[in-house]
Design a protein around this motif. Structure first.
Motif, PDB file in Angstrom:
ATOM      1  N   ALA A  12       0.831  -1.207   0.000  1.00  0.00           N
ATOM      2  CA  ALA A  12       0.000   0.000   0.000  1.00  0.00           C
ATOM      3  C   ALA A  12       0.865   1.256   0.000  1.00  0.00           C
ATOM      4  CB  ALA A  12      -0.921  -0.010   1.220  1.00  0.00           C
ATOM      5  N   THR A  13       1.990   1.190   0.667  1.00  0.00           N
ATOM      6  CA  THR A  13       2.903   2.340   0.695  1.00  0.00           C
ATOM      7  C   THR A  13       3.565   2.546  -0.660  1.00  0.00           C
ATOM      8  OG1 THR A  13       3.372   1.851   3.010  1.00  0.00           O
ATOM      9  CG2 THR A  13       4.876   3.359   1.886  1.00  0.00           C
ATOM     10  N   LEU A  14       4.142   1.478  -1.190  1.00  0.00           N
ATOM     11  CA  LEU A  14       4.864   1.605  -2.458  1.00  0.00           C
ATOM     12  C   LEU A  14       3.933   1.991  -3.608  1.00  0.00           C
ATOM     13  CD1 LEU A  14       7.487  -1.287  -2.370  1.00  0.00           C
ATOM     14  CD2 LEU A  14       7.766   1.121  -1.778  1.00  0.00           C
ATOM     15  N   SER A  15       2.682   1.599  -3.508  1.00  0.00           N
ATOM     16  CA  SER A  15       1.745   1.896  -4.592  1.00  0.00           C
ATOM     17  C   SER A  15       1.482   3.402  -4.724  1.00  0.00           C
ATOM     18  CB  SER A  15       0.422   1.161  -4.372  1.00  0.00           C
ATOM     19  OG  SER A  15      -0.278   1.708  -3.268  1.00  0.00           O
ATOM     20  N   GLN A  16       1.837   4.156  -3.680  1.00  0.00           N
ATOM     21  CA  GLN A  16       1.591   5.601  -3.695  1.00  0.00           C
ATOM     22  C   GLN A  16       2.840   6.409  -4.066  1.00  0.00           C
ATOM     23  OE1 GLN A  16      -1.491   6.746  -3.012  1.00  0.00           O
ATOM     24  NE2 GLN A  16      -2.278   4.718  -2.447  1.00  0.00           N
ATOM     25  N   VAL A  17       3.961   5.724  -4.190  1.00  0.00           N
ATOM     26  CA  VAL A  17       5.227   6.423  -4.429  1.00  0.00           C
ATOM     27  C   VAL A  17       5.334   6.860  -5.890  1.00  0.00           C
ATOM     28  CG1 VAL A  17       7.733   6.129  -4.428  1.00  0.00           C
ATOM     29  CG2 VAL A  17       6.370   5.182  -2.568  1.00  0.00           C
ATOM     30  N   LYS A  18       5.923   8.033  -6.114  1.00  0.00           N
ATOM     31  CA  LYS A  18       6.133   8.509  -7.485  1.00  0.00           C
ATOM     32  C   LYS A  18       7.219   7.679  -8.162  1.00  0.00           C
ATOM     33  CE  LYS A  18       5.324  13.422  -6.678  1.00  0.00           C
ATOM     34  NZ  LYS A  18       6.285  13.825  -5.647  1.00  0.00           N
ATOM     35  N   ILE A  19       7.010   7.458  -9.449  1.00  0.00           N
ATOM     36  CA  ILE A  19       7.921   6.582 -10.183  1.00  0.00           C
ATOM     37  C   ILE A  19       9.365   7.085 -10.133  1.00  0.00           C
ATOM     38  CG2 ILE A  19       7.548   7.669 -12.450  1.00  0.00           C
ATOM     39  CD1 ILE A  19       7.469   4.015 -12.491  1.00  0.00           C
ATOM     40  N   GLN A  20       9.553   8.390 -10.175  1.00  0.00           N
ATOM     41  CA  GLN A  20      10.937   8.896 -10.148  1.00  0.00           C
ATOM     42  C   GLN A  20      11.589   8.700  -8.784  1.00  0.00           C
ATOM     43  OE1 GLN A  20       8.208  10.719 -10.881  1.00  0.00           O
ATOM     44  NE2 GLN A  20       8.397  12.858 -10.224  1.00  0.00           N
TER      45      GLN A  20
END
Length: 286
Positions: A156-164
DNA sequence: GTCCAGGCTCTTT
DNA sequence: AAAGAGCATGGA
């Protein structure tokens, strides 16, 4: 609060061999030869002394609940080895050389991400990426020997992170695989609990729906996180072993599956770990 | 500079 | 179905 657990062990548990067998990338060797390991939201220190394994930083209760299973202590490796021995000389030699290896039962989500990162990558860089992801997006656990340790970040955390920001963790082109896969898990498109209850074939098919997961990575996930000891990951090293020592040159998955099942049997994945460790040790020296 | 690393996806045959 | 190109990045 100081707590530790001491477990009796035999020759089929070598911390050093497990650490070098390429299944976990979060074992940090200390100057005194011990290892600090972070898994399942805990950080412990592992010490091997004669026939004891000492686990510092956990309790008897947590050991029973988590670490015993993590180290696969419920499996009798003498029996596994007896089952695998005598099939061919190369495997026999590999077993003798790496008899301290065990298959760790690791967290499914962490293994998925870890082995997506591992594709077409090298071990030092894989370690570095996982460390950065944990520091940036995991939760602080504790400080040991002057270093801070963090849990592995949740889907759930990583799914919100910006790709850059993912790219900044040294993931390279795999950043998009991690993001998409995190989203699929976070949204419940793939249910990890269900995968653990599926047959090996079905689970593999399901895992391959994840972006960045192909045949090899799926087999690693099955072997290292789904208690599927027959799963046989074929990477560049194992390909080399099969070609050079088994005169096997097929590349079709179907043919590989048939050969592996026929030649290595129900513990093919454990055999694969012995082979992987042996070929790398004897030909690389790194 | 070139090659390779616990391969995968996408495109073309 | 099978084969090939392209892919980020760091170390040898």
């Amino acid at each position: 609060m100081k707590s530790q657990v001491i477990v009796k062990k035999n020759e089929n548990l070598s911390l050093k061999q497990i650490a070098e067998s390429g299944q976990s990338f979060r074992w940090k060797e200390q100057i005194d030869g011990s290892f600090i390991v972070t898994a399942m939201n805990e950080t412990v220190q592992l010490i091997e002394k004669n026939n004891d394994l000492i686990i510092k930083g956990t309790s008897e209760e947590l050991f029973k609940k988590k670490w015993s299973h993590y180290f696969d202590l419920g499996r009798n490796y003498k029996k596994v080895i007896a089952e695998l021995k005598g099939r061919d000389q190369y495997l026999d030699a590999a077993i003798e050389y790496g008899k301290g290896i065990r298959i760790l039962n690791q967290d499914l989500w962490e293994i998925i991400v870890t082995f997506i990162i591992s594709s077409n990558n090298n071990i030092p860089r894989i370690k570095n990426s996982i460390e950065m992801l944990s520091q940036k997006y995991g939760s602080y656990i504790k400080t040991m020997n002057g270093e801070d340790y963090y849990s592995f970040p949740r889907a759930a955390t990583l799914s919100q992170v910006k790709i850059q920001d993912l790219r900044a963790c040294g993931l390279g082109y795999r950043d998009k695989y991690i993001l998409k896969t995190s989203q699929m898990i976070a949204e419940g498109i793939i249910d990890l609990k269900e995968i653990k209850n599926m047959s090996r074939k079905k689970a593999k098919k399901e895992l391959k729906k994840l972006f960045g997961v192909g045949n090899k990575v799926a087999d690693c996930i099955l072997l290292f996180a789904c208690e599927q000891p027959a799963a046989f990951p074929v990477d560049t090293w194992v390909k080399k072993v099969l070609a050079e020592y088994y005169d096997f040159h097929e590349s079709k998955q179907e043919k590989i599956d048939a050969f592996v099942e026929d030649h290595f049997g129900e513990f093919a994945g454990i055999a694969q770990q012995y082979l992987f460790y042996y070929i790398r040790k004897t030909e690389n020296l790194k």
